[in-house]
Design an enzyme around this catalytic site. Structure first.
Site, mmCIF file in Angstrom:
data_model
loop_
_atom_site.group_PDB
_atom_site.id
_atom_site.type_symbol
_atom_site.label_atom_id
_atom_site.label_comp_id
_atom_site.label_asym_id
_atom_site.label_seq_id
_atom_site.Cartn_x
_atom_site.Cartn_y
_atom_site.Cartn_z
ATOM 1 N N SER A 195 -10.840 -51.706 12.454
ATOM 2 C CA SER A 195 -11.130 -50.584 13.343
ATOM 3 C C SER A 195 -12.127 -50.993 14.435
ATOM 4 O O SER A 195 -11.880 -51.965 15.167
ATOM 5 C CB SER A 195 -11.647 -49.401 12.526
ATOM 6 O OG SER A 195 -11.667 -48.225 13.288
ATOM 7 N N ASP A 461 -1.159 -44.401 13.106
ATOM 8 C CA ASP A 461 -1.588 -44.497 11.706
ATOM 9 C C ASP A 461 -2.424 -43.293 11.268
ATOM 10 O O ASP A 461 -3.273 -43.408 10.403
ATOM 11 C CB ASP A 461 -2.365 -45.793 11.478
ATOM 12 C CG ASP A 461 -3.667 -45.861 12.290
ATOM 13 O OD1 ASP A 461 -3.978 -44.893 12.998
ATOM 14 O OD2 ASP A 461 -4.355 -46.888 12.202
ATOM 15 N N HIS A 505 6.676 -59.328 28.936
ATOM 16 C CA HIS A 505 5.253 -58.980 28.886
ATOM 17 C C HIS A 505 5.022 -57.616 29.522
ATOM 18 O O HIS A 505 5.539 -57.304 30.593
ATOM 19 C CB HIS A 505 4.428 -60.032 29.624
ATOM 20 C CG HIS A 505 2.952 -59.763 29.583
ATOM 21 N ND1 HIS A 505 2.186 -59.971 28.463
ATOM 22 C CD2 HIS A 505 2.107 -59.271 30.531
ATOM 23 C CE1 HIS A 505 0.936 -59.640 28.712
ATOM 24 N NE2 HIS A 505 0.857 -59.208 29.958
#
Length: 633
Positions: A195, A461, A505
Site C-alpha cells: 500500500s 480491490d 505502452h
C-alpha cells in the site's frame, strides 16, 4: 512446514523463507541472477498506511479515567484507551496541520522492529482483528529463518515524505539499513512494500538519486536491492483519501466521522494518497539540481499532455468528486467547474483527478469549508514544492533488476462521490449523498443506478481502483506472456496461456480468457525481454482484498515457487511454470470425505499425531513431497 520439507538442503530452506516472506526471484543465467549464496539475502518490509504501531513519548494525565498515557504506552492502536480516554488519545494522535508538529500535551513516535508491524493492538480479541504481518512472520519461523535476515522499517505514517526525513531522518536510516544488511549478510535485499509503503519506497529511490553521485546511483541499486515486490500499490492514488479529507473514514474504530476527519486532515500523509492524473508530470528536480538551476517562481506544478484535455475524467472512470454548493455566492474557481446551474438551485461542481491533485477542488470550496486553506497549504508546501520531486505524478518503472507488481482485482470498489452541505458545523459540514462504484463493465451508484463513465472490464480491490493498481502494466514491454491459473491447488487442466501478446505502452492489457464460474484465478503478465537484464511481472489475484492481500497464502505460495524455480541451474524459463499446483505445506492437505481419504494422494497421506482432533489435521505431506518441487524447474 513439516519435517519432510526440512529435509531439503539448508540453503534452499533459507532462500524459500526470504522469497516467501519478503518477495523475491532472480532470473536464470543472465544479468538478473544473484551470483552468490542466496542465504545471504535480506528482506526489507515497508508497511502501509496506519500499519505501524505508534507509542507515546509523553506523560499525559487523563481526567475521569485511571488510564493515563506514559512513555512507551501504545497509542496506535490501543482500543481500551481509545474507548475510555478518547480525548487524551486524540491529543497523542493529532498533528498541527501547518507544521506537522505534535500536540503540546502529548507526542507519539513509531515503534521499531518486527513487533511494530505484526499486530497493531495485541490481545486475545483485538490481536486477530488488527493483524497485519503476523502470518508472514509465522512462515519465517516455520522455515527456520534467522532473525536478522528480515528487517522491518516502520515509519510515522502520519507525516509527509519531507517531514519524515526532516524530523526522523527516515530515508537516511533506510539507506543505512540496506547498507547494514549487505555488510551483515553479504548479499542484497529484497523489498516487500504494501500500500502506501510503495509510495515511501518510491520517494526513497528519488531521494537517493539526489543523495548519490549520478554515475553511482544504478550501481548502488544493483548492489543493495535484488528485487522489489509492490503489493497493492496505489500508483495513481486512491479515491478513499479524498473521502477521508472531506468526511472522514473511521476504519471501523469507535470514533465519529468528524473526529476521524480532524485527525486525517492533520496528517499530511493523507494527501500522499490523493488521486492524480496519469497525463500530468512535474518538473524534473533531478536535472534542475545537478544543472545548478534554480526553481522559477512562476514554474508550473504540472505539465499535462494533450490527452489530459481531450479525454474525460483524467483517464479515471468518472469525476472523483461532485459537490453541491449554494448558487447564491459562487467563486470564480467554482464557476469553471460547474456542470449545471439554475437560478436559486444548488450548483453541482465536478472535479477530476488532476483538479484534486493541483488544488482546484480546495480553492473552489474555500468559502464553504474551513479546512480548505489548511489543505492547500499542505498540498503546496509539502508536495508541489517538495525539494526532491512532486509525489503526485505518475510512476515510471523503478530501475531495479526484478520488479513484481501484485494486487487484488474484481471487487466492487469506490471511484467517485457526491457531497452536499449537511447543515452541521465543521467538521461534519459535508454529507455523502451518493457513491459511485466500479463493477465489471459498468459504473453504478449506491442505489444501483448505472452511471455514465469510463467503465472497464476489471475492477479494483475494494480500496484502490483498478485504474491506479494496474498502472504498473505500463512497465511491461511490447511483448507479454500471459498465464491464467486457478488460485487453489490444481492439476493444470484449467490453466490458460497466451505468449507474445502485443502490448502498446499507455494502454491496458487484459487476459482474454474464459473463466470457470465460482473459481478464483491468478493472472500473470510477464516480460523478461524488453529491458536487457531486467524482469517485470504483474500478478492479478481475483477477489483479493487490499488489506488482506499480505495474508494471502496464494501469494506466499507463488513467491516460494518462483524462488524455487530461480535457484535451479537447469531452469528452462525466466519465470516458474504455472502448469500445476500441489500442496506445499501440511496445512494444505485436507480430508476428502467423499473418497474417505486424504485429498491429493500424490502429495498427502494420513499420518496421525498425538493431539490431532479431526481427520483433516492428520493429513500431512508425504516424506517424498520435496521431490515434487522438481516439477517447477
Amino acid at each position: 512446514m513439516g519435517a519432510n520439507l526440512k529435509s531439503i538442503t539448508a540453503s534452499f530452506t533459507v532462500i524459500a523463507v526470504f522469497f516467501l516472506i519478503c518477495g523475491g526471484g532472480a532470473a536464470v543465467e543472465d544479468e538478473t541472477e544473484f551470483h552468490g549464496d542466496y542465504s545471504k539475502l535480506s528482506g526489507i518490509i515497508i508497511p502501509g498506511f496506519a500499519s505501524t504501531q505508534l507509542r507515546a513519548w509523553s506523560i499525559l494525565d487523563c481526567p475521569y479515567t485511571p488510564l493515563d498515557f506514559n512513555p512507551l504506552d501504545l497509542v496506535w492502536l490501543d482500543t481500551t484507551k481509545l474507548l475510555s480516554a478518547v480525548n487524551c488519545w486524540y491529543k497523542c494522535m493529532v498533528l498541527d496541520p501547518y507544521n506537522q508538529t505534535d500536540h503540546p500535551e502529548c507526542k507519539s513516535r513509531p515503534d521499531s522492529g518486527l513487533s511494530a508491524i505484526t499486530e497493531l493492538d495485541p490481545g486475545y480479541i483485538t490481536g486477530p482483528l488488527s493483524t497485519v504481518w503476523k502470518e508472514w512472520l509465522k512462515w519465517c519461523v516455520e522455515f527456520g529463518i534467522e532473525a536478522n535476515a528480515i528487517v522491518a522499517v516502520p515509519y510515522d505514517w502520519r507525516l509527509s515524505p519531507t517531514k519524515l526525513e526532516e524530523r526522523d531522518l527516515y530515508f537516511h536510516k533506510l539507506k543505512l539499513t540496506f547498507e547494514t544488511a549487505l555488510k551483515l549478510r553479504g548479499g542484497p535485499s529484497i523489498v516487500f512494500a504494501h500500500s502506501m509503503g510503495n509510495n515511501v519506497f518510491r520517494y526513497f529511490l528519488e531521494w537517493l538519486r539526489l543523495e548519490i553521485a549520478p554515475k553511482h546511483y544504478l550501481e548502488w541499486l544493483d548492489q543493495h536491492i535484488h528485487a522489489y515486490f509492490a503489493v497493492g500499490a496505489p500508483l495513481l492514488g486512491s479515491v478513499e483519501a479524498i473521502k477521508s479529507t472531506l468526511s472522514g473514514v473511521t476504519f471501523g474504530l469507535p470514533v465519529s466521522e468528524g473526529t476521524a476527519r480532524l485527525l486525517s486532515n492533520s496528517f499530511a500523509s493523507s494527501l500522499w494518497l490523493m488521486p492524480f492524473s496519469k497525463n500530468c508530470k512535474g518538473d524534473n528536480t533531478f536535472w534542475t539540481h545537478f544543472s545548478g538551476g534554480a526553481a522559477k517562481k512562476d514554474k508550473r506544478v504540472y505539465h499535462c499532455d494533450d490527452e489530459e484535455y481531450q479525454s474525460k475524467y483524467s483517464g479515471w472512470p468518472t469525476n472523483i468528486i461532485n459537490i453541491e454548493i449554494p448558487s447564491t455566492s459562487v467563486t470564480e474557481t467554482a464557476l469553471a467547474n460547474m456542470t449545471s446551474m439554475e437560478c436559486g438551485l444548488p450548483t453541482l461542481l465536478s472535479f477530476t483527478a488532476r483538479e484534486l491533485a493541483d488544488g482546484t477542488l480546495f480553492k473552489a470550496i474555500e468559502d464553504y469549508d474551513p479546512d480548505s486553506k489548511r489543505m492547500l497549504h499542505q498540498l503546496k508546501k509539502l508536495y508541489h514544492d517538495d525539494p526532491v520531486f512532486n509525489p503526485l505524478t505518475p510512476w515510471e518503472r523503478p530501475p531495479i533488476k526484478n520488479v513484481f507488481c501484485i494486487y487484488g482485482a474484481h471487487l466492487k470498489t469506490e471511484v467517485g462521490y457526491y457531497f452536499a452541505p449537511s447543515g452541521k458545523p465543521y467538521p461534519d459540514n459535508w454529507i455523502i449523498t451518493d457513491v459511485i462504484y466500479e463493477t465489471e463493465g459498468s459504473l453504478v451508484s449506491r442505489s444501483g443506478t448505472v452511471v455514465d463513465g469510463n467503465a472497464g472490464p476489471i475492477t479494483g480491490d475494494e480500496t484502490v481502483p483498478y485504474h491506479s493498481l494496474s498502472w504498473c502494466k505500463n512497465w511491461l514491454g511490447p511483448k507479454v506472456n500471459i498465464t491464467m491459473a486457478p488460485q487453489p491447488e490444481h492439476d493444470g487442466s484449467d490453466v490458460h496461456v497466451e505468449l507474445n501478446v502485443e502490448h502498446e505502452h499507455g494502454s491496458d492489457i487484459i487476459a482474454n480468457m474464459t473463466k470457470a464460474p465460482r473459481v478464483k484465478y491468478i493472472t500473470f503478465y510477464e516480460d523478461s525481454e524488453s529491458i536487457p537484464g531486467k524482469r517485470t511481472a504483474v500478478w492479478e489475484l481475483d477477489k483479493t482484498n487490499h488489506r488482506n492481500i499480505v495474508r494471502s497464502p496464494v501469494l506466499m505460495r507463488e513467491l516460494w515457487l518462483q524462488m524455487w524455480h530461480d535457484i535451479q541451474p537447469g531452469a528452462k524459463s525466466k519465470f516458474v511454470t504455472k502448469a500445476k499446483r500441489g500442496p506445499l505445506r501440511d496445512a494444505d492437505c485436507y480430508w476428502d470425505y467423499g473418497k474417505a481419504c486424504c485429498a491429493w494422494q500424490e502429495y498427502c497421506e494420513y499420518r496421525y499425531s498425538f493431539g490431532d482432533v479431526h481427520l483433516g489435521q492428520s493429513c500431512r505431506l508425504r516424506n517424498t513431497s520435496a521431490n515434487m518441487l522438481l516439477q517447477y524447474i
